[in-house]
Design a protein around this motif. Structure first.
Motif, PDB file in Angstrom:
ATOM      1  N   UNK A 172       0.871  -1.174   0.000  1.00  0.00           N
ATOM      2  CA  UNK A 172       0.000   0.000   0.000  1.00  0.00           C
ATOM      3  C   UNK A 172       0.906   1.220   0.000  1.00  0.00           C
ATOM      4  N   UNK A 173       0.631   2.157  -0.883  1.00  0.00           N
ATOM      5  CA  UNK A 173       1.384   3.402  -0.947  1.00  0.00           C
ATOM      6  C   UNK A 173       0.416   4.538  -0.679  1.00  0.00           C
ATOM      7  N   UNK A 174       0.710   5.310   0.345  1.00  0.00           N
ATOM      8  CA  UNK A 174      -0.129   6.463   0.674  1.00  0.00           C
ATOM      9  C   UNK A 174       0.789   7.669   0.797  1.00  0.00           C
ATOM     10  N   UNK A 175       0.467   8.706   0.090  1.00  0.00           N
ATOM     11  CA  UNK A 175       1.266   9.930   0.134  1.00  0.00           C
ATOM     12  C   UNK A 175       0.358  11.054   0.593  1.00  0.00           C
ATOM     13  N   UNK A 176       0.837  11.794   1.551  1.00  0.00           N
ATOM     14  CA  UNK A 176       0.079  12.939   2.054  1.00  0.00           C
ATOM     15  C   UNK A 176       0.893  14.201   1.810  1.00  0.00           C
ATOM     16  N   UNK A 177       0.275  15.173   1.217  1.00  0.00           N
ATOM     17  CA  UNK A 177       0.920  16.454   0.978  1.00  0.00           C
ATOM     18  C   UNK A 177      -0.010  17.518   1.540  1.00  0.00           C
ATOM     19  N   UNK A 178       0.486  18.292   2.479  1.00  0.00           N
ATOM     20  CA  UNK A 178      -0.358  19.281   3.144  1.00  0.00           C
ATOM     21  C   UNK A 178       0.501  20.475   3.538  1.00  0.00           C
TER      22      UNK A 178
END
Length: 185
Positions: A172-178
């Motif tokens: 699973x690849x999850x990227x968060x940009x905030x």
């Protein structure tokens, strides 16, 4: 003792979210009796036992041994984990679940909840957990924000396309940009 215990039951959260019980848990990082904890916290052993009993019922504390003191048997207790991770589902959000697009804060919160649940479900006793965590800061001028987000999406889509076959181990690849909160530099 586990490193992290993921709490996903209301009873566990109710048992944990009391300041006195958190102090008792801190004292039980090492195996101790209720009398020993009471002495350290300047409380009565009966009061500490009440909290330990509730924490034990919730699976947050375990009795690791027992010793005989005069005519009674005294339990020795230890916290079940070094830290406790509260499921966001226990707190929840108010109101109906709106459909969220990938650029919304709600979508980011949903993603973080999903990642937290996935990580909590991993078996820490497994001999090998091939995983990676990366964190960094990127500075983007306001006029480049859309270009940056498009580049990020394109790069990730390339990875999904290149490695998205039906064979092999699933990751699973999850990227968060905030936006990072303001800090005094």
């Amino acid at each position: 003792m586990r490193d992290v215990l993921y709490l996903d039951q209301v009873e566990q959260a109710e048992a944990l979210l009391k300041p006195q019980r958190i102090e008792v848990l801190r004292q039980l990082a090492e195996p101790r009796s209720c009398t020993q904890v009471a002495s350290r916290l300047d409380q009565t052993p009966q009061r500490v036992y009440y909290h330990v009993k509730r924490l034990t019922e919730a699976g947050l504390v375990t009795q690791v041994s027992e010793r005989r003191v005069r005519a009674i048997h005294e339990g020795i207790y230890q916290a079940a984990a070094r830290s406790y991770w509260l499921s966001p589902r226990l707190v929840g959000r108010i109101g109906p679940q709106a459909s969220r697009d990938a650029l919304s804060l709600g979508y980011l919160l949903d993603l973080m909840e999903e990642v937290q649940a996935d990580v909590a479900a991993l078996d820490p006793s497994a001999p090998e957990l091939p995983s990676i965590g990366v964190s960094g800061e990127i500075r983007v001028r306001p006029e480049q924000r859309q270009e940056f987000l498009a580049d990020l999406r394109s790069t990730l889509q390339d990875l999904f396309t290149r490695y998205g076959g039906a064979e092999g181990d699933a990751f699973k690849l999850a990227v968060a940009c905030y936006p990072k909160g303001r800090t005094d530099d």
